[in-house]
Design an enzyme around this catalytic site. Sequence first.
Site, PDB file in Angstrom:
ATOM      1  N   TYR A 287     -70.324 -41.407 -37.801  1.00 39.73           N
ATOM      2  CA  TYR A 287     -70.440 -40.263 -36.880  1.00 39.73           C
ATOM      3  C   TYR A 287     -70.411 -38.932 -37.652  1.00 39.73           C
ATOM      4  O   TYR A 287     -71.233 -38.042 -37.427  1.00 39.73           O
ATOM      5  CB  TYR A 287     -69.283 -40.354 -35.895  1.00 39.73           C
ATOM      6  CG  TYR A 287     -69.223 -39.297 -34.826  1.00 39.73           C
ATOM      7  CD1 TYR A 287     -70.085 -39.336 -33.737  1.00 39.73           C
ATOM      8  CD2 TYR A 287     -68.276 -38.277 -34.884  1.00 39.73           C
ATOM      9  CE1 TYR A 287     -70.005 -38.375 -32.744  1.00 39.73           C
ATOM     10  CE2 TYR A 287     -68.184 -37.324 -33.900  1.00 39.73           C
ATOM     11  CZ  TYR A 287     -69.046 -37.374 -32.830  1.00 39.73           C
ATOM     12  OH  TYR A 287     -68.965 -36.415 -31.836  1.00 39.73           O
TER      13      TYR A 287
ATOM     14  N   LYS B 267     -73.349 -36.241 -37.831  1.00 31.30           N
ATOM     15  CA  LYS B 267     -73.081 -34.944 -37.217  1.00 31.30           C
ATOM     16  C   LYS B 267     -73.283 -33.791 -38.197  1.00 31.30           C
ATOM     17  O   LYS B 267     -73.648 -32.685 -37.795  1.00 31.30           O
ATOM     18  CB  LYS B 267     -71.665 -34.907 -36.645  1.00 31.30           C
ATOM     19  CG  LYS B 267     -71.534 -35.635 -35.318  1.00 31.30           C
ATOM     20  CD  LYS B 267     -72.578 -35.172 -34.339  1.00 31.30           C
ATOM     21  CE  LYS B 267     -72.184 -35.283 -32.896  1.00 31.30           C
ATOM     22  NZ  LYS B 267     -73.333 -34.967 -32.001  1.00 31.30           N
TER      23      LYS B 267
END
Length: 283
Positions: free
Chosen positions: A164, A168
């Site tokens: 993640y 991101k």
Amino acid sequence: MAGVEGRVVAITGAGGGIGREHALLFAEHGAKVVVNDLGGSRDGSGGGSQMADETVQLIKDAGGEAVANYDNVATPDGGAGVVEAALDTFGRIDVVVCNAGILRDRSFHNMTDEEWEAVVNVHLFGTYYPVKAAWPHLRDQGFGRVVVTTSTSGIFGNFGQANYGAAKLAVVGLINTLAIEGAKRSITANAVAPVAATRMTEDIMSEEMLEKLEPAYISPAVVHLASEECDESGSIILAAGGRYSKIQYFQSPGHEFDHLPGVEELAANWEAITDMSEAAPRR
Ligand code: NAI
């Protein structure tokens, strides 16, 4: 045009959580909204039309204009489909807000390739595809606003979120370049780093924290970044409850050698190289 009035805005993952709040606020400010959501669960499994339809209904009930789209933005056809929905329904596309996201948290040691790929696909490719499909239209009309969704998990790191966090921060790399390439045609590109109480955070934050972090707090920052009069570009805006701030890179003055240093010589100057006491913002 002022603000976002009359603008056509495509918002990915707008069937719930933060994205739904964005959709409602854009519509309240007179924008026409494509509400994209594939209607899956937090880990990206499953799907359905209900979530996007509900957001559209809320907008229509309040007198706004919106259309639902159920594409999976992590595919080229899905990303293009979101933009096509804007063109087919409203005749143009002005703003792309990339908000869709999933989680597959696991420590890096235990993370599978599948968990890595699923998260990178939705956050990075799911940002790339809709923006790529919209870009020629934004260029041709000499106006555009791109707002992507980053996370402190990427900017600062977070246990169990290697997939993640990597995805991101990758979208920040994207907007850094889009801000440069879009400048001549009045296209801005920014990233918002939200902290909000949604299904994504319900089991990682305390009740006390969640109470102060209504997802609606994120949306004024996104609507402002998308508005005609906002010329901010290439920035990361952190939105957490009532606090809004900007995150930026700083660079130390460092140490300059007039010759190729050996490893020992470089190590001997490490303190000067890494001394941040007189660091200045980059860009
Ligand atoms: P959420 O799970 O409520 O919203 C994400 C939405 O994206 C869901 O409605 C989901 O169905 C949709 N979605 C997932 N994959 C999709 C795909 N491939 N195509 C289309 N739609 C898809 O979570 P939340 O919290 O509202 O998250 C919104 C964004 O904010 C995400 O990008 C998330 O990573 C980011 N974020 C959220 C934080 C928070 O504190 N809630 C912190 C940092 C970032």
